[in-house]
Design a protein around this motif. Structure first.
Motif, PDB file in Angstrom:
ATOM      1  N   LYS A 192       0.831  -1.196   0.000  1.00 35.19           N
ATOM      2  CA  LYS A 192       0.000   0.000   0.000  1.00 35.19           C
ATOM      3  C   LYS A 192       0.875   1.260   0.000  1.00 35.19           C
ATOM      4  CE  LYS A 192      -3.984  -2.199   0.448  1.00 35.19           C
ATOM      5  NZ  LYS A 192      -3.517  -3.588   0.550  1.00 35.19           N
ATOM      6  N   TYR A 193       0.361   2.299  -0.590  1.00 37.03           N
ATOM      7  CA  TYR A 193       1.112   3.553  -0.671  1.00 37.03           C
ATOM      8  C   TYR A 193       0.595   4.570   0.351  1.00 37.03           C
ATOM      9  CZ  TYR A 193      -3.076   4.252  -3.507  1.00 37.03           C
ATOM     10  OH  TYR A 193      -4.360   4.276  -3.946  1.00 37.03           O
ATOM     11  N   THR A 194       1.442   5.510   0.688  1.00 41.08           N
ATOM     12  CA  THR A 194       1.019   6.646   1.506  1.00 41.08           C
ATOM     13  C   THR A 194       0.494   7.728   0.559  1.00 41.08           C
ATOM     14  OG1 THR A 194       3.182   7.720   1.392  1.00 41.08           O
ATOM     15  CG2 THR A 194       2.821   6.134   3.192  1.00 41.08           C
ATOM     16  N   VAL A 195      -0.114   8.761   1.111  1.00 37.80           N
ATOM     17  CA  VAL A 195      -0.602   9.862   0.278  1.00 37.80           C
ATOM     18  C   VAL A 195       0.563  10.528  -0.441  1.00 37.80           C
ATOM     19  CG1 VAL A 195      -1.719  12.125   0.284  1.00 37.80           C
ATOM     20  CG2 VAL A 195      -2.639  10.280   1.707  1.00 37.80           C
ATOM     21  N   LYS A 196       1.692  10.674   0.277  1.00 43.89           N
ATOM     22  CA  LYS A 196       2.877  11.288  -0.330  1.00 43.89           C
ATOM     23  C   LYS A 196       3.362  10.467  -1.520  1.00 43.89           C
ATOM     24  CE  LYS A 196       7.638  12.687   0.700  1.00 43.89           C
ATOM     25  NZ  LYS A 196       8.709  12.724   1.736  1.00 43.89           N
ATOM     26  N   GLU A 197       3.376   9.159  -1.359  1.00 46.43           N
ATOM     27  CA  GLU A 197       3.820   8.278  -2.441  1.00 46.43           C
ATOM     28  C   GLU A 197       2.831   8.296  -3.604  1.00 46.43           C
ATOM     29  OE1 GLU A 197       6.291   5.011   0.264  1.00 46.43           O
ATOM     30  OE2 GLU A 197       4.131   4.772  -0.087  1.00 46.43           O
ATOM     31  N   LEU A 198       1.550   8.388  -3.285  1.00 43.96           N
ATOM     32  CA  LEU A 198       0.527   8.474  -4.325  1.00 43.96           C
ATOM     33  C   LEU A 198       0.725   9.734  -5.168  1.00 43.96           C
ATOM     34  CD1 LEU A 198      -2.149   7.567  -5.651  1.00 43.96           C
ATOM     35  CD2 LEU A 198      -3.360   8.775  -3.815  1.00 43.96           C
ATOM     36  N   VAL A 199       1.048  10.834  -4.505  1.00 40.84           N
ATOM     37  CA  VAL A 199       1.287  12.094  -5.216  1.00 40.84           C
ATOM     38  C   VAL A 199       2.534  11.981  -6.085  1.00 40.84           C
ATOM     39  CG1 VAL A 199       1.811  14.549  -4.940  1.00 40.84           C
ATOM     40  CG2 VAL A 199       0.099  13.475  -3.472  1.00 40.84           C
ATOM     41  N   MET A 200       3.556  11.284  -5.592  1.00 44.32           N
ATOM     42  CA  MET A 200       4.760  11.042  -6.394  1.00 44.32           C
ATOM     43  C   MET A 200       4.407  10.264  -7.659  1.00 44.32           C
ATOM     44  SD  MET A 200       7.396   9.961  -3.314  1.00 44.32           S
ATOM     45  CE  MET A 200       8.540   9.160  -4.428  1.00 44.32           C
ATOM     46  N   LEU A 201       3.564   9.249  -7.483  1.00 46.40           N
ATOM     47  CA  LEU A 201       3.122   8.458  -8.632  1.00 46.40           C
ATOM     48  C   LEU A 201       2.338   9.322  -9.612  1.00 46.40           C
ATOM     49  CD1 LEU A 201       2.886   5.537  -9.839  1.00 46.40           C
ATOM     50  CD2 LEU A 201       0.690   5.362  -8.621  1.00 46.40           C
ATOM     51  N   GLY A 202       1.468  10.174  -9.068  1.00 47.48           N
ATOM     52  CA  GLY A 202       0.684  11.071  -9.913  1.00 47.48           C
ATOM     53  C   GLY A 202       1.556  12.013 -10.709  1.00 47.48           C
ATOM     54  N   ASN A 203       2.579  12.555 -10.047  1.00 49.57           N
ATOM     55  CA  ASN A 203       3.497  13.482 -10.712  1.00 49.57           C
ATOM     56  C   ASN A 203       4.246  12.779 -11.847  1.00 49.57           C
ATOM     57  OD1 ASN A 203       4.853  16.204 -10.657  1.00 49.57           O
ATOM     58  ND2 ASN A 203       6.643  14.900 -10.368  1.00 49.57           N
ATOM     59  N   TYR A 204       4.629  11.515 -11.607  1.00 51.84           N
ATOM     60  CA  TYR A 204       5.329  10.738 -12.631  1.00 51.84           C
ATOM     61  C   TYR A 204       4.447  10.568 -13.871  1.00 51.84           C
ATOM     62  CZ  TYR A 204       7.111   6.611 -15.058  1.00 51.84           C
ATOM     63  OH  TYR A 204       7.551   5.726 -16.016  1.00 51.84           O
ATOM     64  N   PHE A 205       3.174  10.238 -13.663  1.00 53.26           N
ATOM     65  CA  PHE A 205       2.277  10.007 -14.802  1.00 53.26           C
ATOM     66  C   PHE A 205       1.877  11.313 -15.490  1.00 53.26           C
ATOM     67  CE2 PHE A 205       2.005   5.658 -13.477  1.00 53.26           C
ATOM     68  CZ  PHE A 205       1.622   4.975 -14.619  1.00 53.26           C
ATOM     69  N   VAL A 206       1.827  12.389 -14.744  1.00 50.54           N
ATOM     70  CA  VAL A 206       1.555  13.700 -15.357  1.00 50.54           C
ATOM     71  C   VAL A 206       2.674  14.037 -16.333  1.00 50.54           C
ATOM     72  CG1 VAL A 206       1.487  16.186 -14.928  1.00 50.54           C
ATOM     73  CG2 VAL A 206       0.078  14.651 -13.553  1.00 50.54           C
ATOM     74  N   LEU A 207       3.916  13.912 -15.856  1.00 44.81           N
ATOM     75  CA  LEU A 207       5.071  14.231 -16.699  1.00 44.81           C
ATOM     76  C   LEU A 207       5.167  13.279 -17.894  1.00 44.81           C
ATOM     77  CD1 LEU A 207       7.764  14.953 -13.934  1.00 44.81           C
ATOM     78  CD2 LEU A 207       6.417  16.607 -15.248  1.00 44.81           C
ATOM     79  N   LYS A 208       4.861  12.009 -17.651  1.00 43.27           N
ATOM     80  CA  LYS A 208       4.907  11.011 -18.723  1.00 43.27           C
ATOM     81  C   LYS A 208       3.865  11.313 -19.790  1.00 43.27           C
ATOM     82  CE  LYS A 208       6.406   6.911 -20.223  1.00 43.27           C
ATOM     83  NZ  LYS A 208       7.818   6.667 -20.619  1.00 43.27           N
ATOM     84  N   ALA A 209       2.651  11.604 -19.378  1.00 45.53           N
ATOM     85  CA  ALA A 209       1.579  11.918 -20.331  1.00 45.53           C
ATOM     86  C   ALA A 209       1.905  13.188 -21.118  1.00 45.53           C
ATOM     87  CB  ALA A 209       0.250  12.075 -19.594  1.00 45.53           C
ATOM     88  N   ASN A 210       2.408  14.203 -20.420  1.00 44.80           N
ATOM     89  CA  ASN A 210       2.793  15.451 -21.092  1.00 44.80           C
ATOM     90  C   ASN A 210       3.856  15.195 -22.159  1.00 44.80           C
ATOM     91  OD1 ASN A 210       1.052  16.923 -19.490  1.00 44.80           O
ATOM     92  ND2 ASN A 210       2.637  17.720 -18.135  1.00 44.80           N
TER      93      ASN A 210
END
Length: 355
Positions: free
Chosen positions: A129-147
């Motif tokens: 399971k991830y923490t909220v901080k880790e979830l945000v890190m994952l989100g940032n990774y996919f934002v940059l990847k999609a961009n």
């Protein structure tokens, strides 16, 4: 007097149905003898037969089955007063036998895959399971990847159904070299007969177990189609649960040499991740949303307008109905089970994100 042969047939079918039902309580046996045993041959044969036809035959088969049941019920209701007592029992038994046969065929053709163990172990993916901080890190990774992928796109291909079938099959062939779970023979991807009705119902695609066909809603925005095709093909491979089909669809499309497939996969996963972040940390959701490029935001808008155009209030009704269907098939968390994909995405990417 009741027809003895009919009664015997009913008992045999009930016994066979109970046996299949009880077999479902042994996941490892299901995996060994069914999912990895006879099912790949059954599905390959069904796809080979279905691919002969240029249109989806599954929709026609379902229409005929529904019509047959309604005809039998109507005929029984109309003649119920004139029927002898024995016949009043015979007709319901015939209808019962019909549904028992349908249940048995469904389970053998595909449905037993609901009882197989999770594919996560086969893929070597953890469930930490991830923490909220880790979830945000994952989100940032996919934002940059999609961009980045959106920036690399020269154009969005307007795929025909045959092009989607070929490109998706190639993507699965690439993944098969890493894991035999992705083996996909006799490709069979079909366009739904009536995309307008399917769009009104809020459906992107669906699998037809009785014919082995993966069906695509061809009205979908072009940037969504590659991922959806890979998702539906996952069902053909015996991946019954939606969250696991999401995972296979992502892994396959994101490893395709086609940039449109890579973007489609990352775009779809980004939607799931942002949804999770929006619930757990609205402030971080706003920050990440503001990082999205103009192109990605335009796609979000296009997809939203697409569903608004077709759906209306129908989407809410279908969402509820689908949630009930998932729960009936042991997916007790219903629609929320889709978010398991976020846990798996974290476990896939966590090592590079923690560096």
């Amino acid at each position: 007097m009741i027809n003895r042969s009919l009664l015997l047939k009913t008992f045999i079918l009930i016994g066979f149905s109970i046996t299949i039902f009880l077999f479902g309580f042994f996941p490892n046996l299901i995996l060994k003898y069914y999912s990895s045993g006879i099912y790949p041959y059954i599905s390959s044969i069904l796809r080979f037969i279905s691919s002969i036809f240029p249109f989806t035959i599954g929709d026609i088969v379902y229409a005929l089955l529904i019509g047959f049941v309604l005809y039998k019920i109507f005929r029984f209701y109309k003649k119920r007063k004139s029927l002898k007592k024995a016949h009043r029992i015979t007709v319901p038994l015939e209808v019962l036998n019909f549904f028992l046969i349908l249940y048995i065929v469904f389970k053998i053709a595909w449905g037993l895959n609901y009882s197989r163990p999770s594919i996560i172990e086969e893929l070597g993916i953890g469930d930490e399971k991830y923490t909220v901080k880790e979830l945000v890190m994952l989100g940032n990774y996919f934002v940059l990847k999609a961009n980045d992928l959106k920036l690399q796109q020269k154009k969005i291909s307007n795929y025909s159904i045959k092009q989607l079938e070929n490109s998706s099959a190639i993507a699965y062939q690439i993944m098969e070299k890493k894991n035999s779970l992705f083996r996909y023979s006799n490709p069979c991807l079909k366009a739904v007969l009536n995309p307008w009705i399917v769009s009104k119902a809020g459906i992107e695609g669906y699998y037809t177990p009785l014919t082995g066909e993966a069906n695509m809603n061809t009205n979908l925005p072009d940037f969504v189609k590659p991922y959806v095709s890979c998702h539906e093909i996952a069902h053909q491979l015996g991946i019954a649960y939606e969250d696991e089909a999401n995972l296979l669809g992502y892994l396959t499309a994101s490893n395709s040499p086609d940039l449109n497939y890579q973007y489609s996969a990352n775009y779809e996963m980004l939607r799931y991740i942002l949804f999770e972040i929006r619930i757990k940390s609205p402030e971080d959701y706003k920050i990440l949303y503001d990082k999205l490029s103009t192109g990605v935001l335009a796609d979000f808008k296009t997809e939203k307008e697409f569903w608004r155009k077709y759906n209306g209030e129908m989407f809410g009704y279908m969402d509820t109905a689908f949630d009930s269907f998932l729960k009936l098939n042991n997916q007790k968390k219903g629609i929320n089970s889709y978010q398991d994909i976020v846990i798996w995405l974290w476990n896939i990417h966590k090592n590079k994100l923690k560096v």
